[in-house]
Design an enzyme around this catalytic site. Structure first.
Site, PDB file in Angstrom:
ATOM      1  N   TRP A 165      -2.801  -2.640  -1.779  1.00  0.00           N
ATOM      2  CA  TRP A 165      -2.500  -4.057  -1.875  1.00  0.00           C
ATOM      3  C   TRP A 165      -3.489  -4.706  -0.912  1.00  0.00           C
ATOM      4  CZ3 TRP A 165      -0.895  -8.029   1.398  1.00  0.00           C
ATOM      5  CH2 TRP A 165      -0.476  -9.191   0.742  1.00  0.00           C
ATOM      6  N   ASN A 225      -1.994   2.753   5.684  1.00  0.00           N
ATOM      7  CA  ASN A 225      -1.079   1.685   5.277  1.00  0.00           C
ATOM      8  C   ASN A 225      -0.765   0.877   6.523  1.00  0.00           C
ATOM      9  OD1 ASN A 225       1.015   0.095   4.336  1.00  0.00           O
ATOM     10  ND2 ASN A 225       2.521   1.752   4.398  1.00  0.00           N
ATOM     11  N   GLY A 226      -1.010  -0.441   6.477  1.00  0.00           N
ATOM     12  CA  GLY A 226      -0.747  -1.294   7.644  1.00  0.00           C
ATOM     13  C   GLY A 226      -1.908  -2.235   7.867  1.00  0.00           C
ATOM     14  N   LYS A 268      12.167 -16.480  -9.442  1.00  0.00           N
ATOM     15  CA  LYS A 268      11.864 -15.473 -10.467  1.00  0.00           C
ATOM     16  C   LYS A 268      10.923 -16.059 -11.522  1.00  0.00           C
ATOM     17  CE  LYS A 268      13.730 -11.919  -8.926  1.00  0.00           C
ATOM     18  NZ  LYS A 268      14.280 -12.428  -7.751  1.00  0.00           N
ATOM     19  N   GLU A 288      16.699 -19.046  -6.242  1.00  0.00           N
ATOM     20  CA  GLU A 288      16.438 -17.684  -6.707  1.00  0.00           C
ATOM     21  C   GLU A 288      15.920 -17.690  -8.159  1.00  0.00           C
ATOM     22  OE1 GLU A 288      16.099 -14.613  -5.845  1.00  0.00           O
ATOM     23  OE2 GLU A 288      16.239 -13.821  -7.877  1.00  0.00           O
ATOM     24  N   GLU A 325       7.513 -16.141  -9.931  1.00  0.00           N
ATOM     25  CA  GLU A 325       7.018 -14.790  -9.661  1.00  0.00           C
ATOM     26  C   GLU A 325       6.580 -14.068 -10.940  1.00  0.00           C
ATOM     27  OE1 GLU A 325      10.125 -12.348  -8.042  1.00  0.00           O
ATOM     28  OE2 GLU A 325       8.725 -11.084  -6.954  1.00  0.00           O
ATOM     29  N   ARG A 372       4.057  -0.518  -4.626  1.00  0.00           N
ATOM     30  CA  ARG A 372       3.678  -0.922  -3.267  1.00  0.00           C
ATOM     31  C   ARG A 372       2.338  -1.644  -3.232  1.00  0.00           C
ATOM     32  NH1 ARG A 372       6.774   1.859   0.758  1.00  0.00           N
ATOM     33  NH2 ARG A 372       5.228   1.117   2.226  1.00  0.00           N
ATOM     34  N   HIS A 428      15.471 -40.111  -4.000  1.00  0.00           N
ATOM     35  CA  HIS A 428      14.749 -40.374  -2.750  1.00  0.00           C
ATOM     36  C   HIS A 428      13.247 -40.188  -2.905  1.00  0.00           C
ATOM     37  CE1 HIS A 428      18.333 -41.119  -0.491  1.00  0.00           C
ATOM     38  NE2 HIS A 428      18.874 -40.013  -0.970  1.00  0.00           N
ATOM     39  N   CYS A 485       0.848  -1.178   0.000  1.00  0.00           N
ATOM     40  CA  CYS A 485       0.000   0.000   0.000  1.00  0.00           C
ATOM     41  C   CYS A 485       0.889   1.236   0.000  1.00  0.00           C
ATOM     42  CB  CYS A 485      -0.956   0.093   1.185  1.00  0.00           C
ATOM     43  SG  CYS A 485      -2.198  -1.185   1.176  1.00  0.00           S
ATOM     44  N   LYS A 537       6.000  -4.513  -3.882  1.00  0.00           N
ATOM     45  CA  LYS A 537       7.443  -4.429  -3.679  1.00  0.00           C
ATOM     46  C   LYS A 537       7.852  -4.485  -2.212  1.00  0.00           C
ATOM     47  CE  LYS A 537      11.651  -3.754  -5.113  1.00  0.00           C
ATOM     48  NZ  LYS A 537      12.279  -4.931  -5.757  1.00  0.00           N
TER      49      LYS A 537
HETATM   50  C1  F6R Z   1      11.517 -11.583  -5.006  1.00  0.00           C
HETATM   51  C2  F6R Z   1      11.317 -10.423  -4.142  1.00  0.00           C
HETATM   52  C3  F6R Z   1      10.890 -10.648  -2.734  1.00  0.00           C
HETATM   53  C4  F6R Z   1      11.755  -9.813  -1.767  1.00  0.00           C
HETATM   54  C5  F6R Z   1      11.252  -9.980  -0.327  1.00  0.00           C
HETATM   55  C6  F6R Z   1      12.136  -9.255   0.672  1.00  0.00           C
HETATM   56  O1  F6R Z   1      11.894 -11.218  -6.289  1.00  0.00           O
HETATM   57  O2  F6R Z   1      11.481  -9.305  -4.551  1.00  0.00           O
HETATM   58  O3  F6R Z   1      10.937 -11.989  -2.407  1.00  0.00           O
HETATM   59  O4  F6R Z   1      13.066 -10.255  -1.883  1.00  0.00           O
HETATM   60  O5  F6R Z   1       9.954  -9.487  -0.222  1.00  0.00           O
HETATM   61  O6  F6R Z   1      12.151  -7.884   0.440  1.00  0.00           O
HETATM   62  P1  F6R Z   1      13.277  -6.960   1.069  1.00  0.00           P
HETATM   63  O7  F6R Z   1      14.578  -7.402   0.510  1.00  0.00           O
HETATM   64  O8  F6R Z   1      12.902  -5.566   0.680  1.00  0.00           O
HETATM   65  O9  F6R Z   1      13.231  -7.172   2.560  1.00  0.00           O
END
Ligand code: F6R
Length: 605
Positions: A75, A101-102, A483, A479, A486, A27, A502, A2, A600
């Site tokens: 969000w 926000n929260g 991606k 990772e 995601e 956000r 296994h 948010c 984000k």
């Molecule tokens: C994946 C991604 C999220 C962040 C996670 C932590 O591509 O962006 O998994 O890595 O939300 O966010 P930060 O690093 O801001 O604490």
């Protein structure tokens, strides 16, 4: 999660609020709304579901008379994506308009109490409860009322409120959620983070928990327990002033393309590149402390970066290193240890569970260290020591270039701890030389993407993937799979290749391809024989392999990565694999910058 933006200005327009929201859209992009009020008390309220652009065209022709305005990009937490659930929310008498926000954890109880007092609710949100509570508890003035209302709320909140009967004033308060402010000669602005303001201001300050900020005729006052307080200005770093896509189709691609520079930026001022020595004062200071082990707390991509670092800390510095997911750390038994360095890693520096984990560790008087990208963010302010990754603004949801920045700094930390223990100086120099080289190798990877597009065409037709790894490549595989999931919403799971027998082998069939990471110096011959077992079951294999390692009978498709020393192998598959995910997402018509359901900055627990 948010984004909120607000102003109290001589005169300005609703589209200006929308511009602020557009900068904060990463956000949350479930819906967006704006509220404005003129000096005569005429109000304007508009909402739209999904992207901020949907709101933009609804308010396009609005004139410029709104003295105060609040805006919100959502969000969804409480209730679905509907206009009714979209902020700003208002009281029953339509006198108090509010954005939040929260999460108000006790909202259900408060709602029940208000319903007993005949308040009617139009939305499913926790925020509407606060608007109704302000009306119910209102006495004398809004500041007194808000300080009483917030005592009833079980956090977290950043709240901005306008009283229609007093249009000169805009009030904000916060606990646990971020709120920053910028003041000009004839305007005051409030925002969830500095990106909303990056084009307009060079200095800002952050509000502390429990403070109430009162904006009246573009002058501000901040109160803490009724005492007026002054906040120190913080410099807006240059890196936040360039939120542009340049020549790229998406921000995600632009950010991936910045990775080679980010790698070196993270080391600038911390390494003497001529002499190949570590010069960071913070790391020198750390080395003077009696630290025997490291415990790392993070989430998402930041968590995976730490998993790689844990191998480095063990291999290069002989230091035990434990890695914890922040949301679980919060509810696990904490065994404080004064000889442990607790390291918190976060791109945003605002992730709620990381922030709360810092509190737990600090309360026990243990040593806390931050590794954060966003300058001046909450986690950075809370910890004892730390380093910025200096990756520059990372706008859209998937974390990419900053992961490279995190890995660079982590490798530097491991080298620094190692050089105090038994790591030879010539080994440190060799690795520093190789890190510099790596930046050039990454640039070459970014220039050679033809094969990736071809591979993407083929693999966009599958729904499920195994990512196979060994040893130091564990995090890299996780990772890369993260991606893919995601950005494309395809299913991917990671397994150690040896683990296949296994049980995961039960799932393998020609329609379930394996993406096998097989890099020189990481058990490459054992991995190859495990992949033979997979191929014997007719499964399609996409082979991510060090250039020059020939296993042509083992794969259907291949992405080659440059050779590095063992320590640096976790870096090399990332660029091609991130680009592969982007390409598949585009083929499947997914919004690369705004993956569904995500945001984000995860500022709520
Ligand atoms: C994946 C991604 C999220 C962040 C996670 C932590 O591509 O962006 O998994 O890595 O939300 O966010 P930060 O690093 O801001 O604490």
């Amino acid at each position: 999660m948010c984004g909120i933006f607000a102003y109290n200005w001589n005169e300005n327009s609703i589209p200006f609020l929308v511009e602020g929201l557009t900068n904060l859209e990463y956000r949350g992009y479930d819906s967006a709304g704006v509220f404005g009020i003129t000096k005569n008390g005429k109000i304007f309220l508009e909402k739209a579901t999904w992207k901020v652009s949907n709101l933009a065209w609804k308010v396009e022709l609005n004139d410029k008379n709104y003295k105060s305005g609040i805006a919100h990009t959502r969000w969804a937490t409480h209730g679905g994506v509907t206009e009714l659930n979209t902020h700003p929310h208002f009281s029953t008498n339509e006198r108090f308009f509010i954005v939040h926000n929260g999460i108000i954890e006790n909202y259900a109880y408060l709602k029940e109490e208000l319903i007993k007092k005949w308040h009617k609710f139009y939305s499913e949100t926790d925020t509407e409860v606060v608007a109704k509570l302000v009306e119910y508890m209102f006495e004398k003035d809004l500041i007194t009322t808000i300080s009483k209302v917030t005592k009833k709320l079980v956090w977290a909140y950043a709240l901005w409120i306008i009283d229609v009967e007093n249009p000169d004033v805009l009030i904000g308060t916060k606990f646990g959620s971020p709120m920053i402010m910028w003041v000009a000669d004839d305007a005051c602005f409030l925002s969830s983070d500095i990106n909303a303001l990056s084009n307009h201001c060079h200095e800002f300050f952050t509000l502390e928990d429990n403070e109430i900020v009162v904006l009246e005729n573009w002058k501000h006052k901040i109160f803490n327990l009724w005492k007026e307080v002054n906040r120190e200005w913080e410099e807006m770093s240059q890196e936040f002033a360039t939120a542009e896509k340049w020549k790229f189709e998406t921000f995600t691609e632009k950010e991936i393309n910045e990775a080679p520079d980010v790698l070196l930026n993270a080391l600038k001022g911390r390494i003497n590149f001529e002499e190949k020595t570590i010069t960071s004062e913070t790391l020198t200071e750390l080395n003077e402390l009696d630290i025997e082990q490291i415990e790392i707390v993070a989430s998402g991509s930041s968590y995976f970066a730490w998993v790689t670092a844990s191998y480095w800390f063990k291999e290069l510095a002989w230091m035990p290193c434990d890695v914890r997911i922040s949301s679980e750390f919060l509810y696990d038994t904490f065994l404080p240890n004064k000889k442990t360095l607790y390291v918190f890693i976060s791109q945003s520096g605002e992730t709620a569970d990381v922030r709360e984990s810092v509190k737990i560790v600090k309360e026990k008087g243990c040593l806390t260290f931050w590794l954060v990208n966003v300058v001046g963010s909450t986690v950075a302010k809370m910890c004892d020591f730390g380093l910025y990754t200096h990756s520059g603004i990372e706008i859209w949801v998937a974390s990419t270039k900053n992961v490279i920045g995190q890995l660079s700094v982590l490798l530097l930390m491991a080298l620094s701890f190692g050089s105090k223990r038994n790591l030879q100086i010539k080994e440190v120099r060799k690795i520093i030389w190789e890190i510099e080289e790596l930046s050039s190798l990454m640039k070459i990877q970014l220039e050679n993407t033809k094969n990736i597009r071809k591979v993407a065409e083929k693999y966009s037709k599958y729904n499920d993937f195994f990512f196979l790894w060994r040893n130091l490549l564990f995090w890299t595989a996780e990772e890369c799979a993260l991606k893919l999931k995601e950005l494309t919403y395809l299913h991917a799971e990671c397994y150690a290749t040896w683990e296949l027998k296994h049980w995961p082998l039960a799932l393998v069939w020609p329609g379930f391809p394996c993406v096998a990471l097989n890099l020189k110096w990481v058990l490459e011959y054992k991995t190859a024989s495990n992949i033979k077992e997979v191929r014997a079951r007719n499964t399609t294999v996409l082979w991510i392999i060090t250039k020059g390692l020939d296993n042509s009978e083992l794969y259907d498709d291949i992405i080659e990565v440059p050779e590095t020393s063992r320590i640096l192998v976790p870096f090399t598959p990332m660029i091609p694999m991130w680009l592969l995910s982007v390409e598949i997402a585009k083929i499947l018509w997914k919004d690369v910058d705004k993956p569904q359901n995500l945001a984000k900055s995860v500022t709520v627990e």
